[in-house]
Write a protein that holds these residues in place. Structure first.
Motif, mmCIF file in Angstrom:
data_model
loop_
_atom_site.group_PDB
_atom_site.id
_atom_site.type_symbol
_atom_site.label_atom_id
_atom_site.label_comp_id
_atom_site.label_asym_id
_atom_site.label_seq_id
_atom_site.Cartn_x
_atom_site.Cartn_y
_atom_site.Cartn_z
ATOM 1 N N SER B 52 0.696 -1.144 0.139
ATOM 2 C CA SER B 52 -0.071 -0.005 -0.076
ATOM 3 C C SER B 52 0.646 1.298 -0.105
ATOM 4 C CB SER B 52 -0.700 0.031 0.999
ATOM 5 O OG SER B 52 -1.970 -0.682 1.189
ATOM 6 N N GLY B 53 0.236 2.183 -0.641
ATOM 7 C CA GLY B 53 0.876 3.599 -0.568
ATOM 8 C C GLY B 53 2.342 3.744 -1.454
ATOM 9 N N ILE B 54 2.986 2.832 -1.895
ATOM 10 C CA ILE B 54 4.266 2.782 -2.698
ATOM 11 C C ILE B 54 3.771 3.028 -4.228
ATOM 12 C CG2 ILE B 54 6.287 1.807 -3.179
ATOM 13 C CD1 ILE B 54 5.946 0.221 -0.710
ATOM 14 N N GLU B 55 4.229 4.139 -4.652
ATOM 15 C CA GLU B 55 3.933 4.505 -6.041
ATOM 16 C C GLU B 55 5.009 3.911 -6.814
ATOM 17 O OE1 GLU B 55 4.504 8.664 -7.094
ATOM 18 O OE2 GLU B 55 2.676 8.613 -8.534
ATOM 19 N N LYS B 56 4.518 3.105 -8.067
ATOM 20 C CA LYS B 56 5.279 2.773 -9.117
ATOM 21 C C LYS B 56 5.478 3.961 -10.074
ATOM 22 C CE LYS B 56 6.857 -1.319 -7.510
ATOM 23 N NZ LYS B 56 6.631 -2.799 -8.361
ATOM 24 N N LYS B 57 6.388 4.091 -10.780
ATOM 25 C CA LYS B 57 6.428 4.958 -11.575
ATOM 26 C C LYS B 57 7.422 4.678 -13.044
ATOM 27 C CE LYS B 57 6.176 9.455 -11.431
ATOM 28 N NZ LYS B 57 6.357 10.970 -11.018
ATOM 29 N N SER B 58 6.977 4.950 -14.211
ATOM 30 C CA SER B 58 7.518 4.624 -15.441
ATOM 31 C C SER B 58 7.485 5.977 -16.302
ATOM 32 C CB SER B 58 7.202 3.449 -15.896
ATOM 33 O OG SER B 58 7.847 3.430 -17.217
ATOM 34 N N GLY B 59 8.158 6.887 -16.366
ATOM 35 C CA GLY B 59 7.887 8.150 -17.258
ATOM 36 C C GLY B 59 6.857 8.970 -16.852
ATOM 37 N N ARG B 60 5.696 8.769 -17.720
ATOM 38 C CA ARG B 60 4.562 9.708 -17.201
ATOM 39 C C ARG B 60 3.553 8.746 -16.745
ATOM 40 N NH1 ARG B 60 2.135 10.280 -21.331
ATOM 41 N NH2 ARG B 60 3.305 9.174 -22.881
ATOM 42 N N LEU B 61 3.834 7.622 -16.652
ATOM 43 C CA LEU B 61 2.480 6.526 -15.849
ATOM 44 C C LEU B 61 2.958 6.528 -14.578
ATOM 45 C CD1 LEU B 61 2.503 6.185 -19.103
ATOM 46 C CD2 LEU B 61 1.788 3.707 -18.465
ATOM 47 N N SER B 62 2.152 6.324 -13.808
ATOM 48 C CA SER B 62 2.389 6.143 -12.410
ATOM 49 C C SER B 62 1.308 5.116 -11.723
ATOM 50 C CB SER B 62 2.857 7.170 -11.350
ATOM 51 O OG SER B 62 1.870 8.016 -11.432
ATOM 52 N N ILE B 64 -0.515 3.432 -8.001
ATOM 53 C CA ILE B 64 -0.370 3.245 -6.748
ATOM 54 C C ILE B 64 -1.600 2.516 -6.012
ATOM 55 C CG2 ILE B 64 -1.810 5.322 -6.006
ATOM 56 C CD1 ILE B 64 0.259 6.091 -4.049
ATOM 57 N N LEU B 65 -1.364 1.648 -4.995
ATOM 58 C CA LEU B 65 -2.237 0.740 -4.403
ATOM 59 C C LEU B 65 -2.765 1.064 -3.293
ATOM 60 C CD1 LEU B 65 -3.446 -2.446 -4.583
ATOM 61 C CD2 LEU B 65 -1.261 -3.127 -3.393
ATOM 62 N N ASP B 66 -4.140 0.945 -2.687
ATOM 63 C CA ASP B 66 -4.649 1.001 -1.269
ATOM 64 C C ASP B 66 -5.185 -0.454 -1.196
ATOM 65 O OD1 ASP B 66 -6.292 1.588 0.606
ATOM 66 O OD2 ASP B 66 -6.530 3.601 0.114
ATOM 67 N N LYS B 67 -4.364 -1.073 -0.255
ATOM 68 C CA LYS B 67 -4.878 -2.459 0.172
ATOM 69 C C LYS B 67 -6.014 -2.369 1.248
ATOM 70 C CE LYS B 67 -1.699 -5.519 1.035
ATOM 71 N NZ LYS B 67 -0.389 -6.039 1.562
ATOM 72 N N LYS B 68 -6.161 -1.226 1.922
ATOM 73 C CA LYS B 68 -7.203 -0.921 3.028
ATOM 74 C C LYS B 68 -8.798 -0.965 2.263
ATOM 75 C CE LYS B 68 -8.985 1.432 7.013
ATOM 76 N NZ LYS B 68 -8.694 2.811 7.585
ATOM 77 N N GLU B 69 -8.559 -0.048 0.991
ATOM 78 C CA GLU B 69 -9.870 0.131 0.365
ATOM 79 C C GLU B 69 -10.054 -0.707 -0.842
ATOM 80 O OE1 GLU B 69 -11.974 2.317 1.539
ATOM 81 O OE2 GLU B 69 -10.793 2.950 3.339
ATOM 82 N N LEU B 70 -9.009 -1.406 -1.073
ATOM 83 C CA LEU B 70 -9.153 -2.652 -2.167
ATOM 84 C C LEU B 70 -9.281 -1.762 -3.409
ATOM 85 C CD1 LEU B 70 -11.577 -5.223 -0.455
ATOM 86 C CD2 LEU B 70 -9.002 -5.025 -0.255
ATOM 87 N N PHE B 71 -8.438 -0.931 -3.938
ATOM 88 C CA PHE B 71 -8.410 -0.235 -5.199
ATOM 89 C C PHE B 71 -7.233 0.038 -5.544
ATOM 90 C CE2 PHE B 71 -7.968 4.047 -5.076
ATOM 91 C CZ PHE B 71 -8.303 4.528 -3.713
ATOM 92 N N SER B 72 -6.787 0.416 -6.870
ATOM 93 C CA SER B 72 -5.643 0.884 -7.287
ATOM 94 C C SER B 72 -5.799 1.805 -8.411
ATOM 95 C CB SER B 72 -4.851 -0.302 -7.891
ATOM 96 O OG SER B 72 -3.590 0.364 -8.762
ATOM 97 N N ILE B 73 -5.030 2.842 -8.592
ATOM 98 C CA ILE B 73 -5.232 3.869 -9.697
ATOM 99 C C ILE B 73 -4.058 3.857 -10.469
ATOM 100 C CG2 ILE B 73 -6.940 5.332 -8.463
ATOM 101 C CD1 ILE B 73 -4.359 7.239 -7.990
ATOM 102 N N LEU B 74 -4.201 3.926 -11.946
ATOM 103 C CA LEU B 74 -3.133 4.310 -12.773
ATOM 104 C C LEU B 74 -3.285 5.764 -13.333
ATOM 105 C CD1 LEU B 74 -0.931 3.126 -14.516
ATOM 106 C CD2 LEU B 74 -2.440 2.440 -16.062
ATOM 107 N N ASN B 75 -2.371 6.487 -13.290
ATOM 108 C CA ASN B 75 -2.013 8.055 -13.639
ATOM 109 C C ASN B 75 -1.370 7.845 -14.904
ATOM 110 O OD1 ASN B 75 -3.862 9.608 -12.111
ATOM 111 N ND2 ASN B 75 -2.200 9.679 -10.464
ATOM 112 N N ILE B 76 -1.817 8.882 -15.832
ATOM 113 C CA ILE B 76 -1.049 9.069 -16.926
ATOM 114 C C ILE B 76 -1.037 10.797 -17.142
ATOM 115 C CG2 ILE B 76 -0.586 8.797 -19.379
ATOM 116 C CD1 ILE B 76 -2.389 6.309 -19.209
ATOM 117 N N THR B 77 -0.004 11.202 -17.174
ATOM 118 C CA THR B 77 0.079 12.553 -17.102
ATOM 119 C C THR B 77 0.603 13.057 -18.502
ATOM 120 O OG1 THR B 77 2.502 12.726 -16.341
ATOM 121 C CG2 THR B 77 0.738 13.163 -14.718
#
Lengths: 115, 111
Positions: B52-62, B64-77
């Motif tokens: 949880s809470g650790i962001e993985k990044k690759s260029g403009r993509l990142s 993050i995982l929230d294990k407590k709330e059972l979801f993840s997001i993928l961001n593209i800037t």
């Protein structure tokens, strides 16, 4: 280094015909998978194998069979093709180490149409 | 039965926009969550998230995982037309033996 090779790339079958989709990997991966992907849908697991001689059913195994006589090859057999089997089929493999766990390698897919 | 749900199903943005793709899951014995990008053919691996809470990044993509709330997001800037693809979220399953995929989010980036 070829990775995962699938043949054929395209195929049209008539209802009731049979065929085998071939999948070969040259990475010495233990784990191999067959998925189907229908338009607008995610990938659904048909069968998988954790090593030569061991196979198991996934979510949607009906109408399909597999075998795994070698580490490299994992063919998928369709018996008595039905229009519902029209789909894109992907074969995938991965290694067994902790580092490999996310790194599934996919073949380029086989587009099958049953008419 | 393991379940992975993605939203939105599709998204159209202009080049330069930032997008957030969502993935929620209901699984037994969580180990990790995977993100893939699928262009014309086979999916290609983006990230594996295990903590949880650790962001993985690759260029403009990142991601993050929230294990407590059972979801993840993928961001593209600063999106580019080359980011147009289907983005798949997946759960590898107990023992990492088989992967359950979500239906994917189809992203279209227009100039």
């Amino acid at each position: 280094n070829a990775g995962v090779t699938q043949t054929p790339k395209f195929r049209i079958l008539k209802i009731g015909q049979s065929m085998t989709l071939q999948c070969t990997q040259d990475m010495n991966h233990n784990y191999m998978y067959w998925y189907r992907q229908d338009p607008g849908m995610g990938l659904k697991l048909i069968y998988y194998s954790v090593g030569a001689g061991i196979t198991d059913k996934g979510e949607v195994p009906n109408g399909y069979n597999v075998s795994r006589s070698t580490t490299e090859d994992f063919p998928l057999r369709l018996e008595l093709a039905a229009p519902s089997q029209t789909s894109v089929y992907f074969c995938a493999s991965r290694g067994g180490t902790a580092e490999d766990r996310g790194g599934y390698t996919f073949g380029s897919g086989t587009r099958l149409t049953v008419v | 039965e393991d379940k992975v749900v993605q939203s939105p199903l599709s998204l159209v943005v202009h080049e330069g926009d930032t997008v957030t793709l969502n993935c929620s899951y209901e699984v037994t014995n969580f180990r990790s969550l995977l993100w893939y990008k699928q262009e014309k053919k086979a999916p290609t691996f983006l990230f594996m998230l295990t903590s949880s809470g650790i962001e993985k990044k690759s260029g403009r993509l990142s991601s993050i995982l929230d294990k407590k709330e059972l979801f993840s997001i993928l961001n593209i800037t600063a999106t580019q037309t080359g980011d147009s693809a289907i983005y798949l979220c997946a759960y590898p399953g107990t023992g990492y033996q088989k992967v359950t995929f979500g239906t994917g989010t189809k992203l279209q980036v227009i100039p």
